[in-house]
Structures are given as structure tokens and as C-alpha cells.
Design a protein around this motif. Structure first.
Motif: not given
Length: 344
Positions: A275-287
Motif C-alpha cells: 500500500a502506498h499509504a501517503n503521498p511522497c513529494l520532492s524534498g521528502d527524506t525517505i527512511r
């Protein structure tokens, strides 16, 4: 005056049993690997070194499992999710035949479910997609479901058909690549000493590292995978004027980050759910963090399977997934359930 352009399918254009042959076939070579390893910090040894792969019984290094996923997925977008509001989930995914440099991939999907939403403006469509190579061998198959806009809100609702999807791919249904043998596995070159037996069900792993998503790299990724969904490259397609990061980009980033702690989870062979739980946008840091959900033996020498939950976040504390209301926490981007092959 007629038109030759394609506005994409809307919800009322789908019917159960419909088979869609997707354009355009794609020949994949070492350029895809170079770009993939540039876009993501991917460094699993089996997909990095011919010599290492040969030590594991393969003729040479196949292309990364997620390259196969992205290419096959990308082919389906113009026909399945061009007018999608959201890609809702995955199930029953299996990697069946390795993809070798020089293979030509194409995609075919069958509609297996439809359900109009109560607002009458959108509906959910379930498709089973298969990626095939130039020999008509299935390299990958998966089910996904998407929410799609209606062209005409007054169009009659179709009869609801919701497919019965198992919670997970059974370990006995996983396909082990022909010749794969981890008996002489080189843990030093792989980067970590941890074997299948070192992981326990319920164990959680914080992968520690983070990667900030940049606008340019995600734009390169959607173009590389020929993903034509408007929300990924057209700022006028979303009310807030942002470009949504392709969910597969988040999957690959999280998988690459999981190397730190799961360096020996060499091959992804099953996709149980996601599931893609919430949107990801440029500038977000993925852990990312992982949890061991299950373990299984396989018939291949020295090869075991781990069922893993891979969670990508944009800043939340590790090992926190849902709130008291049962909903995903706002910092959770991805919740992925998959099988990987690990040396015993």
C-alpha cells in the motif's frame, strides 16, 4: 472531426474478463542497470557482479528484480492508470523468470474486478498483469487495483466483482531461478554475515540511512520506466500544483536502503501485498525499516526465503506504522510485504 489521440480509459471502459495487450515492447540492457543503480543506492551483490552471480550458480548477473517490475508496470499505465486517482494496492506478485540484459519485455493485463465507489464519480478496477519476454515466458506477474475516474458520472454502475485474493503467496509457490545455489555464498563480498537462520520471526530492523528525494531524479525515473501517469510529470494534474513521486520510486528507494541490515536478501521473488499509504513529494527524506513476518525453506541448495515487511517513512520513528484509529500514520509512505531469497 475525429481524433487520433488517446485520452486513456475511464472506469466505465473496463469490464471483467477484458484482456489488454499493452504497447510498446521494451528491450532492456546494461543501460537500465546503470541508470537504476544511479537513481537508487542499489548494491545487492547478485545484481552488481557477474562473478558473484556465477558463484551462486547463475550464468551471469540478471537485471535487478525491480527493473523488471518497473518496466512491466510502466507498460500498463496508459491503459490502466492514466486517469487513476490513486494506485491502491498489490497482491499475488511472483518473479518467475530472471530478466537478462538483451531481453525484450511486454505486458498483458486481464481485468479481474470492478466496483463503483459510493460517490458515483470513481470506481476501483482490479487487473492481473503479466510481463513476458521475447520467448513468451512469464517473467513477472502481479495483481494491482487502482481508483479510476468516470468519464460520465451518470453512466450506470457495473455489477460489482471483487476478486478473492489470498493474504500472501505461499512459500511453495515461489519460483527459484534455475541453478541458484547459495552453498558457496561469499558473505565477505556480499557485505554482511547474516544468514537466514540469524533472522527471527517478529524481528525488526532499522535500516538507519535516509535519502532525500529530488525532483530531477524522480522525473528521470518516471521517464526511464515510460510511466505516463499525468500526476507524476504534469503540475496541472494535481490541485496543489505538485508532482507526485511515482510509488515504484519509493519502493526501489526503500529496497535499496534495506541493504543495511538485509544485504543478503538477494532476490525478491514474491509480492504479497503493498500500500502506498501517503503521498511522497520532492524534498521528502525517505527512511526504511523492516520486520520479519515469516520464514521458509526452499528446494534450492543453501537457499532460504524470508517474508519481510518493508516500511518507508518520511521522518516518523521506526517501527511505528498505524495510529490508535488503525489508519497509517501520516509519515508512512509505503507498507510492502514481500518474499526474498537469503543464504541459509
Amino acid at each position: 472531426m475525429g481524433t487520433k489521440t488517446n485520452a486513456g480509459r475511464f472506469f466505465e471502459d473496463y469490464s471483467v474478463g477484458q484482456v489488454i495487450h499493452h504497447a510498446v515492447p521494451r528491450t532492456v540492457k546494461m543501460g537500465e542497470r546503470a541508470l537504476y543503480h544511479m537513481l537508487y543506492p542499489a548494491r545487492h551483490a547478485l545484481y552488481s557482479s557477474d562473478q558473484f552471480a556465477q558463484g551462486c550458480g547463475l550464468p551471469f548477473s540478471p537485471l535487478d528484480d525491480m527493473i523488471a517490475f518497473h518496466v512491466v508496470f510502466g507498460k500498463t499505465v496508459p491503459d490502466v492508470s492514466l486517469n487513476a486517482v490513486a494506485n491502491l494496492g498489490y497482491a499475488q506478485g511472483r518473479w518467475i523468470t530472471p530478466v537478462w540484459p538483451g531481453d525484450t519485455l511486454r505486458s498483458v493485463s486481464e481485468v479481474i474486478g470492478v466496483k463503483q465507489n459510493s460517490n458515483g464519480k470513481t470506481g476501483v478496477v482490479w487487473v492481473r498483469t503479466r510481463g513476458l519476454n521475447q520467448h513468451d515466458e512469464i517473467v513477472l506477474e502481479f495483481v494491482r487495483w487502482v481508483m479510476v475516474r468516470k468519464r460520465d458520472v451518470d453512466a450506470a454502475a457495473p455489477e460489482t466483482v471483487v476478486p478473492d485474493l489470498p493474504e500472501a503467496v505461499a512459500a511453495s509457490d515461489l519460483v527459484i531461478p534455475k541453478g541458484l545455489d547459495f552453498s558457496n555464498y561469499d558473505f565477505t563480498l556480499a557485505g554482511e554475515p547474516h544468514r537466514w537462520g540469524d533472522y527471527g520471526v517478529g524481528e525488526q530492523i532499522d535500516h538507519v540511512d535516509g535519502v532525500t528525494v529530488e525532483e530531477a531524479e524522480h522525473m528521470m525515473a518516471t521517464r526511464l520506466w515510460q510511466n505516463t501517469s499525468k500526476v507524476h510529470f504534469d503540475t496541472s494534474a494535481r490541485p496543489d500544483g505538485t508532482r507526485l513521486i511515482y510509488g515504484g520510486h519509493v519502493i526501489s528507494m526503500a529496497r535499496a536502503l534495506s541493504f543495511n541490515g538485509l544485504a543478503n536478501a538477494q532476490m525478491v521473488v514474491g509480492l504479497n501485498g503493498g500500500a502506498h499509504a501517503n503521498p511522497c513529494l520532492s524534498g521528502d527524506t525517505i527512511r526504511a525499516w523492516s520486520e520479519v513476518l515469516d520464514k521458509a525453506e526452499t528446494s534450492a541448495p543453501g537457499v532460504g526465503a524470508l517474508r519481510l515487511r518493508l516500511v518507508a517513512t518520511k521522518g516518523g520513528a521506526p517501527f511505528e506504522l498505524r495510529g490508535a484509529d488503525g489508519k497509517y500514520l501520516p509519515d508512512v509512505l509505503l507498507d510492502l510485504d514481500y518474499w526474498a531469497l537469503v543464504p541459509v
